[in-house]
Every structure is written in C-alpha cells, then in structure tokens.
Design an enzyme around this catalytic site. Structure first.
Site, mmCIF file in Angstrom:
data_model
loop_
_atom_site.group_PDB
_atom_site.id
_atom_site.type_symbol
_atom_site.label_atom_id
_atom_site.label_comp_id
_atom_site.label_asym_id
_atom_site.label_seq_id
_atom_site.Cartn_x
_atom_site.Cartn_y
_atom_site.Cartn_z
ATOM 1 C CD GLU A 173 -3.482 -1.349 10.827
ATOM 2 O OE1 GLU A 173 -4.587 -1.124 11.371
ATOM 3 O OE2 GLU A 173 -2.506 -1.788 11.469
ATOM 4 C CD GLU A 177 -7.295 -4.003 10.620
ATOM 5 O OE1 GLU A 177 -7.127 -3.793 11.849
ATOM 6 O OE2 GLU A 177 -6.408 -4.408 9.867
#
Length: 465
Positions: free
Chosen positions: A304, A406
């Site tokens: 991320e 995710e």
C-alpha cells in the site's frame, strides 16, 4: 486509512454498513458515527488543488442513515482550507479552516483545498452525540521526474496463463501455534490450504517483515511473518499445488498509507546505503526461496505504497527517491527470478485521481511493473461503482493488469468487478486474512461457514483453476 491492527476492530463494526450502502436500502434515524470518505489523500501544493471528501453517518448497527440531516462541524489543520462542494450546504463559499454544514439525505460533500506549502493535512468532522470521523491528506510538490534507468525495462511484459482467486493467510502460523484446527463443511479436519483449494482458491499471499521479532516489531520475540516462517509457508503452498504472492513490507511491522517505518536496522542509513539495502535484502530473500524450490509466482515491492515507503526518505513528496527504492526491489527480484511478475500495490480501490497520480509519476520515472494491485475497503475506498470505474480506467489507460489485492466485505460483488472491470487485463483478487478476522471463513471452533461457500461458484464463473 489506519494501520491494519486497528482495522480489525473498525471493519467488524462497519461491515453491515458497507453491504447496506451498496444495496441502498437502509434508512434509519439514529445516527451514532460519522464516516469520512476521501476521494484523494494526495494533492498538489499549488494553492488551488482540491480533494473531495464525502461525509455520511451510520447507526449503532453500522447501517447507513440515508435520511440524516445532522449538523456537522468540519475543521482542517495544516496549509489547507475547506470549501463546500455543494453550495446548498451553506451560504459560505469562501475557503475557511472551519465550516458548519448539514447533511442532506445523509451526506455532505466538502473540498479540502491545498495551500502552497507541503504538509500533512488533518481533516475532522464532528457532530453532537456522534463519534468523530477523520482522515489525512498530504500536499506534495512532484518536482521534475528523473528516470531510474535509461535501459530497456526489466518488467512490464508478463503474461498470466490463469486468473487469480487468492487469499492472504499470513496469520496461519500464529493461529496454529495457538492450537487452532480447521474443518471442512462435512466436519472433517484438514489442512486449511487443502480446504481453500477445494473451494476454488489457487493463490496464497504472504506478507514478509524484516525483523518482526524486535521489541517494536510486528511479533516481539516470536517473529511471525519473518523469513523462516515465510519459507515454511512457501513449502506448504507449493506442496498443496498452489501458487503464491510475496508481499515485501520493508519494515519490521505493518506498512500502509499511514505508516511506513524503516526496519530498525536501517534507521540511520543514508540514501545510497538504504537503496542498496533494499536490493541486497530483496535479493537474499528471493535467493533463499529459490534455493528451496519455492520461488514466488508474483511479487509486490512494498505494501500500500501510494504515500510512499521507507519514510521519511521515500515519502510521496520525495518521488524520485521513492522510485529508486521501488526499482532497487524490482531489480533484486529480477536478478534471481527474471520471469516473476511485479506488482505495485496501492490502496485506492475507488480513488481514480490519486491512483493515476501515483502510477503516472512512477511511469514518468521509468519504474517497470506488470500489475496494479488495489485495496478495497469501502469505508476508505469508495463505492462499488467507484471501484469498477477505477479498475476499468487504469487498465485502459496503462495497459497493465489490474486486480483487487486486498478486500473483505461484499465478496461476490467485489469479485464480479475484479474479474471483469478491467477487461482482458482483469487478473482477479486476494481476500485479506479470512481465517480469523471479520467475516471469517471459519467459526471459533474452526468449522467452515457460509462465507467460504461463496467461492466455488466464483471460481467456476470465472474459470479459475
């Protein structure tokens, strides 16, 4: 977004809200919490850039309150100001540090407008008898891009022979150390990898920390998610006839858009040595996996990373340095395993403008990669429509594979988007930690439940094998 340690609490409470919001059928009157959804968390510090934030409220059960008309007090700190996106909200159309507006049909739209200094902007929304909502926005100066290389790209041309229906089950060794066992729907105890494979999964995702056993690491004294645990899990995955994605965090603990701490051993390194450390560490991990016959089938260099990695050197405002760190990791992967595809993993499931800002700036610096991985948690990443539009646009714009790296909630809807929105560049999905977190596939006694039963149909529908 917050660190995943805290997410485990928040998303459990909010999961009902996400489903209700997606179906637009909840309409109650007892709001208890403010939800803040930013459509950008990185904007240019030019005195005029704006980030849209949508304010809504939920009730005690986590349901969207679509008829709410609460008064909301808004504030921002740092070099930025607020401006209503909808003039009906207030007569005040002048940028200000604080604003007061009312929800209309349960929503209030506001812009955060940048100043000219780079800074961390903190936004807050308060209301009487409501739990406060907040977010952070970074204002940046991209600068003139300097390419990381002048030679032909070493990634970017990968071809995938199969779609991916994956699960991140990095918690598994910890659960098994506590004595947890897993049972299929017939009550038979089996290795959870076999259960997942029998229900259509063909990939496993593993996160890797540098030294998680450190006192301030992810797993003090125990070292879960370190290299030895990852090596053991890689063997199990391959023995089960599955493939795996390796998720380098480049930290001793969680790394996400709000936290990208350097490993303790790297804290005092200068830029050149830090860049070399990324290469040496990544190459060593890849070589060790290769030596035991378990090369990763896909690698993400950072977790991320839309706000950067290895802070402060690689923060998003230091785009050249960030690109150098990412490229060092990519070079190391390719030095050991030239055919392994590379993913850039950003949060930004439905935040198209920010996703484009990140990808544009990496491509301007000649960072080579094959896959754009997105996280999608509706509280932070928008609606299902936002996700669908973003995936379609990114695939068309960059000609890269796109996947949901995710997610947790809205399983069928998210996978329908993940496998179709990006056309022939739609690669699939990885569900995050479905063994013991929110909407777990198994109950407290380890028996499979209805959440797991969703997946055989998904695998069949999209020809996952």
């Amino acid at each position: 977004m917050i660190m995943k340690k805290l997410v485990l609490i928040g998303i459990l409470f909010l999961s009902t809200f996400f489903l209700a919001s997606a179906q637009n059928k909840i309409d109650t009157s007892a709001a208890t919490e403010i939800v803040v959804m930013p459509y950008q968390t990185t904007i240019i510090a030019d005195g005029k850039a704006k980030a849209l934030i949508v304010i809504s409220v939920i009730d005690k059960q986590g349901n969207a309150v679509t008829n709410a008309s609460n008064t909301i007090e808004l504030s921002v700190s740092g070099d930025a100001a607020l401006l209503f996106a909808d003039q009906k909200s207030s007569r005040n159309s002048t940028p200000a540090k604080t604003l007061t507006g009312k929800l209309s049909q349960g929503k209030l739209n506001v812009y955060v407008q940048s100043g000219r200094d780079t800074s961390l902007i903190k936004f807050q929304a308060k209301g009487e008898k409501l739990i406060t909502g907040s977010t952070e926005i970074r204002t940046v100066q991209p600068g003139i891009p300097h390419p990381v290389t002048t030679v032909a790209p070493i990634a970017g041309n990968a071809k995938f022979g199969q779609k991916i229906l994956g699960a991140d089950i990095s918690f598994l060794p910890q659960l098994e150390a506590r004595g947890m066992k897993f049972y299929n729907e017939n009550g038979k105890q089996e290795d959870v990898l076999k259960i997942l494979k029998d229900h259509g999964f063909n990939y496993i995702r593993l996160r890797l920390f540098d030294h998680p056993e450190n006192a301030k690491g992810y797993s003090p004294n125990k070292g879960f998610c370190d290299l030895p645990h990852t090596l053991a899990m890689a063997k199990r995955i391959k023995a089960a006839g599955m493939k795996f994605l390796l998720d380098f965090h480049y930290s001793d603990t969680w790394a996400d858009p709000q936290r990208q701490d350097k490993p303790i051993a790297w804290q005092n390194l200068n830029f050149t040595t830090l860049k070399d450390s990324v290469f040496t560490y990544t190459k060593s991990v890849m070589q060790t996996l290769k030596d035991q016959g378990t090369e990763p089938d896909l690698v993400q260099v950072g977790n991320e990373i839309n706000h950067g990695m290895l802070w402060p050197d690689g923060e998003i405002n230091n785009l050249d340095s960030l690109a150098q760190f990412i490229f060092s990791g990519i070079k190391a992967v390719k030095a050991v395993s030239p055919s392994t595809p590379i993913m850039l993993h950003i949060a930004l499931g439905g935040q198209n403008l920010e996703a484009r800002f990140f990808i544009d700036n990496m491509l301007k610096r000649k960072v080579p990669f094959d896959v754009i991985g997105l996280s999608y948690y509706p509280k932070w990443h928008g609606t299902l429509s936002d996700l669908k539009m973003n995936m379609a646009d990114l695939a068309k714009r960059y000609h890269k594979y796109v996947m949901v790296a995710e997610y947790s909630q809205l399983k069928e809807a998210v996978n329908d988007i993940a496998f179709t929105a990006a056309g022939d560049k739609a690669l699939g999905s990885f569900i995050w930690e479905p063994l013991n977190t929110w909407e777990s596939f198994f109950d407290r006694n380890g028996k499979a439940n209805s959440f797991l039963q969703v997946y055989p149909a998904i695998a069949k529908k999209y020809n996952v094998h």
